[in-house]
Design a protein around this motif. Structure first.
Motif, PDB file in Angstrom:
ATOM      1  N   LEU A  40      -5.566   0.526  10.514  1.00 39.28           N
ATOM      2  CA  LEU A  40      -5.219   0.802   9.116  1.00 39.28           C
ATOM      3  C   LEU A  40      -5.625   2.207   8.677  1.00 39.28           C
ATOM      4  O   LEU A  40      -5.692   2.489   7.480  1.00 39.28           O
ATOM      5  CB  LEU A  40      -5.880  -0.240   8.200  1.00 39.28           C
ATOM      6  CG  LEU A  40      -5.322  -1.649   8.317  1.00 39.28           C
ATOM      7  CD1 LEU A  40      -6.150  -2.637   7.512  1.00 39.28           C
ATOM      8  CD2 LEU A  40      -3.860  -1.686   7.880  1.00 39.28           C
ATOM      9  N   LYS A  41      -5.855   3.090   9.629  1.00 41.62           N
ATOM     10  CA  LYS A  41      -6.379   4.416   9.268  1.00 41.62           C
ATOM     11  C   LYS A  41      -5.474   5.165   8.294  1.00 41.62           C
ATOM     12  O   LYS A  41      -5.964   5.817   7.376  1.00 41.62           O
ATOM     13  CB  LYS A  41      -6.681   5.247  10.506  1.00 41.62           C
ATOM     14  CG  LYS A  41      -5.493   5.592  11.375  1.00 41.62           C
ATOM     15  CD  LYS A  41      -5.949   6.339  12.630  1.00 41.62           C
ATOM     16  CE  LYS A  41      -4.802   6.611  13.565  1.00 41.62           C
ATOM     17  NZ  LYS A  41      -4.278   5.437  14.229  1.00 41.62           N
ATOM     18  N   GLU A  42      -4.162   5.094   8.451  1.00 40.33           N
ATOM     19  CA  GLU A  42      -3.270   5.782   7.527  1.00 40.33           C
ATOM     20  C   GLU A  42      -3.260   5.109   6.156  1.00 40.33           C
ATOM     21  O   GLU A  42      -3.218   5.782   5.128  1.00 40.33           O
ATOM     22  CB  GLU A  42      -1.844   5.847   8.094  1.00 40.33           C
ATOM     23  CG  GLU A  42      -1.684   6.839   9.230  1.00 40.33           C
ATOM     24  CD  GLU A  42      -2.070   6.285  10.598  1.00 40.33           C
ATOM     25  OE1 GLU A  42      -2.451   5.087  10.696  1.00 40.33           O
ATOM     26  OE2 GLU A  42      -1.998   7.050  11.574  1.00 40.33           O
ATOM     27  N   VAL A  43      -3.297   3.794   6.144  1.00 41.68           N
ATOM     28  CA  VAL A  43      -3.341   3.057   4.877  1.00 41.68           C
ATOM     29  C   VAL A  43      -4.640   3.376   4.143  1.00 41.68           C
ATOM     30  O   VAL A  43      -4.636   3.655   2.940  1.00 41.68           O
ATOM     31  CB  VAL A  43      -3.196   1.537   5.126  1.00 41.68           C
ATOM     32  CG1 VAL A  43      -3.375   0.758   3.838  1.00 41.68           C
ATOM     33  CG2 VAL A  43      -1.840   1.228   5.754  1.00 41.68           C
ATOM     34  N   ASP A  44      -5.752   3.364   4.863  1.00 42.64           N
ATOM     35  CA  ASP A  44      -7.047   3.690   4.258  1.00 42.64           C
ATOM     36  C   ASP A  44      -7.120   5.143   3.797  1.00 42.64           C
ATOM     37  O   ASP A  44      -7.772   5.446   2.802  1.00 42.64           O
ATOM     38  CB  ASP A  44      -8.192   3.425   5.242  1.00 42.64           C
ATOM     39  CG  ASP A  44      -8.468   1.943   5.454  1.00 42.64           C
ATOM     40  OD1 ASP A  44      -8.066   1.122   4.609  1.00 42.64           O
ATOM     41  OD2 ASP A  44      -9.084   1.611   6.486  1.00 42.64           O
ATOM     42  N   ALA A  45      -6.453   6.039   4.519  1.00 47.45           N
ATOM     43  CA  ALA A  45      -6.504   7.458   4.170  1.00 47.45           C
ATOM     44  C   ALA A  45      -5.896   7.734   2.797  1.00 47.45           C
ATOM     45  O   ALA A  45      -6.303   8.669   2.120  1.00 47.45           O
ATOM     46  CB  ALA A  45      -5.803   8.296   5.240  1.00 47.45           C
ATOM     47  N   SER A  46      -4.927   6.912   2.382  1.00 44.79           N
ATOM     48  CA  SER A  46      -4.308   7.094   1.065  1.00 44.79           C
ATOM     49  C   SER A  46      -5.007   6.297  -0.026  1.00 44.79           C
ATOM     50  O   SER A  46      -4.758   6.518  -1.203  1.00 44.79           O
ATOM     51  CB  SER A  46      -2.836   6.676   1.115  1.00 44.79           C
ATOM     52  OG  SER A  46      -2.100   7.588   1.886  1.00 44.79           O
ATOM     53  N   ALA A  47      -5.872   5.380   0.362  1.00 45.54           N
ATOM     54  CA  ALA A  47      -6.589   4.547  -0.613  1.00 45.54           C
ATOM     55  C   ALA A  47      -7.685   5.347  -1.304  1.00 45.54           C
ATOM     56  O   ALA A  47      -8.216   6.311  -0.749  1.00 45.54           O
ATOM     57  CB  ALA A  47      -7.197   3.331   0.090  1.00 45.54           C
ATOM     58  N   ALA A  73       0.838  -1.202   0.000  1.00 48.99           N
ATOM     59  CA  ALA A  73       0.000   0.000   0.000  1.00 48.99           C
ATOM     60  C   ALA A  73       0.873   1.252   0.000  1.00 48.99           C
ATOM     61  O   ALA A  73       0.606   2.211  -0.739  1.00 48.99           O
ATOM     62  CB  ALA A  73      -0.937   0.005   1.209  1.00 48.99           C
ATOM     63  N   GLY A  74       1.913   1.258   0.795  1.00 48.38           N
ATOM     64  CA  GLY A  74       2.823   2.398   0.823  1.00 48.38           C
ATOM     65  C   GLY A  74       3.531   2.604  -0.500  1.00 48.38           C
ATOM     66  O   GLY A  74       3.715   3.742  -0.955  1.00 48.38           O
ATOM     67  N   PHE A  75       3.905   1.507  -1.139  1.00 45.04           N
ATOM     68  CA  PHE A  75       4.555   1.580  -2.445  1.00 45.04           C
ATOM     69  C   PHE A  75       3.582   2.149  -3.475  1.00 45.04           C
ATOM     70  O   PHE A  75       3.949   3.009  -4.276  1.00 45.04           O
ATOM     71  CB  PHE A  75       5.055   0.185  -2.837  1.00 45.04           C
ATOM     72  CG  PHE A  75       6.015   0.149  -3.988  1.00 45.04           C
ATOM     73  CD1 PHE A  75       7.106   1.003  -4.051  1.00 45.04           C
ATOM     74  CD2 PHE A  75       5.838  -0.763  -5.008  1.00 45.04           C
ATOM     75  CE1 PHE A  75       8.002   0.960  -5.118  1.00 45.04           C
ATOM     76  CE2 PHE A  75       6.728  -0.826  -6.075  1.00 45.04           C
ATOM     77  CZ  PHE A  75       7.807   0.036  -6.129  1.00 45.04           C
ATOM     78  N   CYS A  76       2.330   1.694  -3.433  1.00 45.28           N
ATOM     79  CA  CYS A  76       1.304   2.247  -4.325  1.00 45.28           C
ATOM     80  C   CYS A  76       1.143   3.748  -4.090  1.00 45.28           C
ATOM     81  O   CYS A  76       1.095   4.530  -5.049  1.00 45.28           O
ATOM     82  CB  CYS A  76      -0.040   1.555  -4.110  1.00 45.28           C
ATOM     83  SG  CYS A  76      -0.140  -0.115  -4.759  1.00 45.28           S
ATOM     84  N   ALA A  77       1.062   4.142  -2.835  1.00 46.36           N
ATOM     85  CA  ALA A  77       0.889   5.561  -2.511  1.00 46.36           C
ATOM     86  C   ALA A  77       2.080   6.373  -3.023  1.00 46.36           C
ATOM     87  O   ALA A  77       1.901   7.454  -3.596  1.00 46.36           O
ATOM     88  CB  ALA A  77       0.709   5.739  -1.001  1.00 46.36           C
ATOM     89  N   ALA A  78       3.291   5.849  -2.840  1.00 43.46           N
ATOM     90  CA  ALA A  78       4.489   6.565  -3.289  1.00 43.46           C
ATOM     91  C   ALA A  78       4.520   6.717  -4.805  1.00 43.46           C
ATOM     92  O   ALA A  78       5.006   7.731  -5.320  1.00 43.46           O
ATOM     93  CB  ALA A  78       5.745   5.847  -2.805  1.00 43.46           C
ATOM     94  N   LEU A  79       4.000   5.728  -5.522  1.00 45.86           N
ATOM     95  CA  LEU A  79       3.967   5.774  -6.982  1.00 45.86           C
ATOM     96  C   LEU A  79       2.703   6.436  -7.526  1.00 45.86           C
ATOM     97  O   LEU A  79       2.503   6.502  -8.730  1.00 45.86           O
ATOM     98  CB  LEU A  79       4.071   4.351  -7.555  1.00 45.86           C
ATOM     99  CG  LEU A  79       5.381   3.624  -7.332  1.00 45.86           C
ATOM    100  CD1 LEU A  79       5.287   2.188  -7.850  1.00 45.86           C
ATOM    101  CD2 LEU A  79       6.537   4.356  -8.010  1.00 45.86           C
ATOM    102  N   ASN A  80       1.832   6.871  -6.634  1.00 43.66           N
ATOM    103  CA  ASN A  80       0.544   7.463  -7.016  1.00 43.66           C
ATOM    104  C   ASN A  80      -0.318   6.470  -7.808  1.00 43.66           C
ATOM    105  O   ASN A  80      -1.017   6.846  -8.744  1.00 43.66           O
ATOM    106  CB  ASN A  80       0.742   8.768  -7.787  1.00 43.66           C
ATOM    107  CG  ASN A  80      -0.473   9.657  -7.707  1.00 43.66           C
ATOM    108  OD1 ASN A  80      -1.248   9.599  -6.745  1.00 43.66           O
ATOM    109  ND2 ASN A  80      -0.670  10.478  -8.717  1.00 43.66           N
ATOM    110  N   LYS A  81      -0.222   5.179  -7.417  1.00 42.31           N
ATOM    111  CA  LYS A  81      -1.061   4.134  -8.015  1.00 42.31           C
ATOM    112  C   LYS A  81      -2.338   4.029  -7.201  1.00 42.31           C
ATOM    113  O   LYS A  81      -2.287   3.920  -5.971  1.00 42.31           O
ATOM    114  CB  LYS A  81      -0.356   2.768  -7.966  1.00 42.31           C
ATOM    115  CG  LYS A  81       0.794   2.631  -8.909  1.00 42.31           C
ATOM    116  CD  LYS A  81       0.314   2.420 -10.318  1.00 42.31           C
ATOM    117  CE  LYS A  81       1.478   2.245 -11.264  1.00 42.31           C
ATOM    118  NZ  LYS A  81       1.021   1.924 -12.606  1.00 42.31           N
ATOM    119  N   PRO A  82      -3.488   4.044  -7.834  1.00 41.64           N
ATOM    120  CA  PRO A  82      -4.720   3.903  -7.059  1.00 41.64           C
ATOM    121  C   PRO A  82      -4.826   2.507  -6.458  1.00 41.64           C
ATOM    122  O   PRO A  82      -4.436   1.520  -7.077  1.00 41.64           O
ATOM    123  CB  PRO A  82      -5.829   4.135  -8.084  1.00 41.64           C
ATOM    124  CG  PRO A  82      -5.204   3.935  -9.410  1.00 41.64           C
ATOM    125  CD  PRO A  82      -3.735   4.183  -9.261  1.00 41.64           C
TER     126      PRO A  82
END
Length: 144
Positions: A117-124, A95-104
């Motif tokens: 998972l609040k931070e992970v969900d916040a970027s999803a 999930a972090g890698f997706c967020a860093a690459l701006n992958k949905p």
């Protein structure tokens, strides 16, 4: 659409999503990390034996990362599943890698994991609680 399926390997959520998309005749290709736990753990064994679990895991993680990094970089969307039985640290990393690459990405987990998972969900782009919801989001994304 190319969808990367990441995370928990102990239930059939991947199959449910694939079958759901097939039932809707969606043009989707699915990719995933190695879901065979023992084969994944042994991915680095071709590089030679190790005397400690740390170095075996280290080598296998690096070999597995070749597949995972390619899958994330080339996907259009990732679905990241967090189960309740085991901690999926690898899924959080994906999930972090997706967020860093701006992958949905869509997270898939039950309500009991909302707080951790609040931070992970916040970027999803979405949080789903069932594979059926994921299928609906994919369908909408392809055929708005």
């Amino acid at each position: 659409m190319k969808v990367y399926l990441s995370g928990e390997i102990h239930t059939d959520w991947r199959v449910q999503i694939i079958k759901g998309c097939d039932a809707k005749n969606l043009n989707v290709t699915f990719i995933s990390a190695n879901t065979d736990h023992e084969a994944s753990d042994a991915a680095g064994d071709c590089l030679g034996e190790e005397s400690t679990a740390f170095w075996r895991d280290h080598k296998s993680a690096k070999v597995n990362a070749i597949r995972i990094h390619h899958a994330i970089k080339t996907c259009d969307l990732a679905v990241i599943r967090f189960g309740d039985k085991y901690k999926q640290w690898n899924a959080a990393f994906d999930a972090g890698f997706c967020a860093a690459l701006n992958k949905p990405y869509i997270t898939l987990h039950d309500e009991s994991l909302t707080h951790p998972l609040k931070e992970v969900d916040a970027s999803a782009q979405a949080w789903a609680i069932s594979p059926e919801q994921v299928v609906e989001i994919i369908a909408y994304s392809i055929n708005p």
